[in-house]
Design an enzyme around this catalytic site. Structure first.
Site, PDB file in Angstrom:
ATOM      1  N   GLY A  11       0.643  -1.214   0.044  1.00  0.00           N
ATOM      2  CA  GLY A  11      -0.046  -0.242  -0.071  1.00  0.00           C
ATOM      3  C   GLY A  11       0.760   1.329   0.194  1.00  0.00           C
ATOM      4  O   GLY A  11       0.578   2.346   0.551  1.00  0.00           O
ATOM      5  N   ARG A  14       0.461   5.773  -1.717  1.00  0.00           N
ATOM      6  CA  ARG A  14      -0.227   6.829  -1.149  1.00  0.00           C
ATOM      7  C   ARG A  14      -0.239   6.885   0.095  1.00  0.00           C
ATOM      8  O   ARG A  14       0.107   5.728   1.045  1.00  0.00           O
ATOM      9  CB  ARG A  14      -1.482   6.997  -1.612  1.00  0.00           C
ATOM     10  CG  ARG A  14      -2.529   6.079  -1.498  1.00  0.00           C
ATOM     11  CD  ARG A  14      -3.878   6.020  -1.980  1.00  0.00           C
ATOM     12  NE  ARG A  14      -4.823   5.439  -1.577  1.00  0.00           N
ATOM     13  CZ  ARG A  14      -6.063   5.139  -1.627  1.00  0.00           C
ATOM     14  NH1 ARG A  14      -6.811   6.053  -2.428  1.00  0.00           N
ATOM     15  NH2 ARG A  14      -6.648   4.084  -1.238  1.00  0.00           N
ATOM     16  N   GLY A  49      12.595   8.259  -5.707  1.00  0.00           N
ATOM     17  CA  GLY A  49      13.813   8.228  -6.023  1.00  0.00           C
ATOM     18  C   GLY A  49      14.593   7.139  -6.088  1.00  0.00           C
ATOM     19  O   GLY A  49      13.922   5.910  -6.188  1.00  0.00           O
ATOM     20  N   ASN A  85       0.985  -2.752   5.329  1.00  0.00           N
ATOM     21  CA  ASN A  85       0.168  -1.565   5.428  1.00  0.00           C
ATOM     22  C   ASN A  85      -0.923  -1.557   4.641  1.00  0.00           C
ATOM     23  O   ASN A  85      -1.805  -0.601   4.960  1.00  0.00           O
ATOM     24  CB  ASN A  85       1.314  -0.395   4.999  1.00  0.00           C
ATOM     25  CG  ASN A  85       0.496   0.826   5.001  1.00  0.00           C
ATOM     26  OD1 ASN A  85       0.085   1.595   5.847  1.00  0.00           O
ATOM     27  ND2 ASN A  85       0.278   1.418   3.697  1.00  0.00           N
ATOM     28  N   TYR A 154     -13.591  -3.533   9.716  1.00  0.00           N
ATOM     29  CA  TYR A 154     -12.220  -3.053   9.995  1.00  0.00           C
ATOM     30  C   TYR A 154     -12.037  -3.290  11.342  1.00  0.00           C
ATOM     31  O   TYR A 154     -10.669  -3.813  11.428  1.00  0.00           O
ATOM     32  CB  TYR A 154     -12.305  -1.487   9.900  1.00  0.00           C
ATOM     33  CG  TYR A 154     -10.911  -0.931   9.920  1.00  0.00           C
ATOM     34  CD1 TYR A 154      -9.944  -0.955   8.940  1.00  0.00           C
ATOM     35  CD2 TYR A 154     -10.518  -0.327  11.016  1.00  0.00           C
ATOM     36  CE1 TYR A 154      -8.836  -0.242   8.856  1.00  0.00           C
ATOM     37  CE2 TYR A 154      -9.326   0.364  11.201  1.00  0.00           C
ATOM     38  CZ  TYR A 154      -8.502   0.337  10.204  1.00  0.00           C
ATOM     39  OH  TYR A 154      -7.193   1.165  10.313  1.00  0.00           O
ATOM     40  N   LYS A 158      -8.706  -5.985  12.360  1.00  0.00           N
ATOM     41  CA  LYS A 158      -7.181  -5.474  12.982  1.00  0.00           C
ATOM     42  C   LYS A 158      -7.262  -6.333  14.313  1.00  0.00           C
ATOM     43  O   LYS A 158      -6.036  -6.464  14.516  1.00  0.00           O
ATOM     44  CB  LYS A 158      -7.468  -3.954  13.285  1.00  0.00           C
ATOM     45  CG  LYS A 158      -7.431  -3.125  11.921  1.00  0.00           C
ATOM     46  CD  LYS A 158      -6.251  -3.375  11.269  1.00  0.00           C
ATOM     47  CE  LYS A 158      -5.992  -2.227   9.815  1.00  0.00           C
ATOM     48  NZ  LYS A 158      -4.877  -2.575   9.285  1.00  0.00           N
TER      49      LYS A 158
END
Length: 232
Positions: A11, A14, A49, A85, A154, A158
């Protein structure tokens, strides 16, 4: 000179994932920025980069996970760090009215995807006697703090991810592979929304800390928020 550590961050196209990747690169790691959409991963690579490279990876697909790990190991010879993630949420809703396909889809990414990828990288970590696996969890998954019914799929995913963290950590005791979970808190990302109180930089700090624990560290099987233990 020590060999550069190789990290996979899922993930990473972003928000929090991209910030975790950026901070790992700043600490000298080489990051494979994984995203389901190849273009998204490439955009992260363009921003981050030379310390990063794109990795196409769909955590819900066993074939994609296998291909991505084989590509990474074939290219670099090792995988040292995994940050799970990638995640999805079901938003506002009631547990008593939750569609089971919503629960299944949420568990597929947040729990099974993370577990699937961990199991794929662990043999390579075992071969060098070193590994850091960080599962990005949430305060919302803490049973001790779970007093609201919002985002039920969710929350349950988790909480299950926290349990997976514990059992994997116990299984890998003595191997040099440390497995921990981190809550970034409520972060201003596409998922968290513009009203969240924490920046991506703040949210990424604890996952990055756990991903870069020193060679002699023994911290494993924990859930942390702002580098401090969080109640399960």
């Amino acid at each position: 000179m020590p060999q550069t550590r190789i990290a996979v961050v899922t993930g990473a196209n972003r928000g929090l994932g991209a910030e975790i990747a950026r901070q790992l690169i700043a600490r000298g790691l080489h990051v494979l920025a994984a995203a389901r959409n190849p273009g998204g991963a490439q955009r992260v690579n363009d921003v981050l980069g030379a310390g990063a490279e794109p990795l196409q990876l769909d955590v819900t697909s066993p074939a994609s996970v296998t291909a991505a790990v084989e590509h990474a190991v074939g290219r670099h010879g090792r995988l040292d760090v995994l940050v799970n993630n990638a995640g999805v949420t079901d938003g506002a809703g009631r547990a008593s009215e939750l569609p089971m396909d919503t629960l299944t889809a949420t568990l597929e990414v947040n729990l099974l995807g993370a577990w699937r990828l961990a199991n794929a990288v662990i043999p390579h970590m075992r071969s060098v006697g070193y590994g850091r696996i960080v599962n990005v969890s949430s305060n919302l998954g803490s049973l001790s703090l779970m007093t609201s019914s919002s985002e039920p799929a969710y929350r349950v995913s988790k909480a299950a991810l926290n349990a997976m963290t514990r059992v994997l950590a116990a299984d890998l005791t003595g191997t040099g592979i440390l497995v921990n979970a981190a809550s970034p808190g409520w972060v201003r990302t596409d998922m968290g929304g513009p009203g969240a109180p924490r920046t991506p930089e703040q949210g990424a700090d604890t996952p990055v800390w756990l991903a870069t624990l020193p060679d002699d560290a023994t911290t494993t099987g924990g859930l942390f928020y702002d580098r401090q233990p969080l109640p399960w």
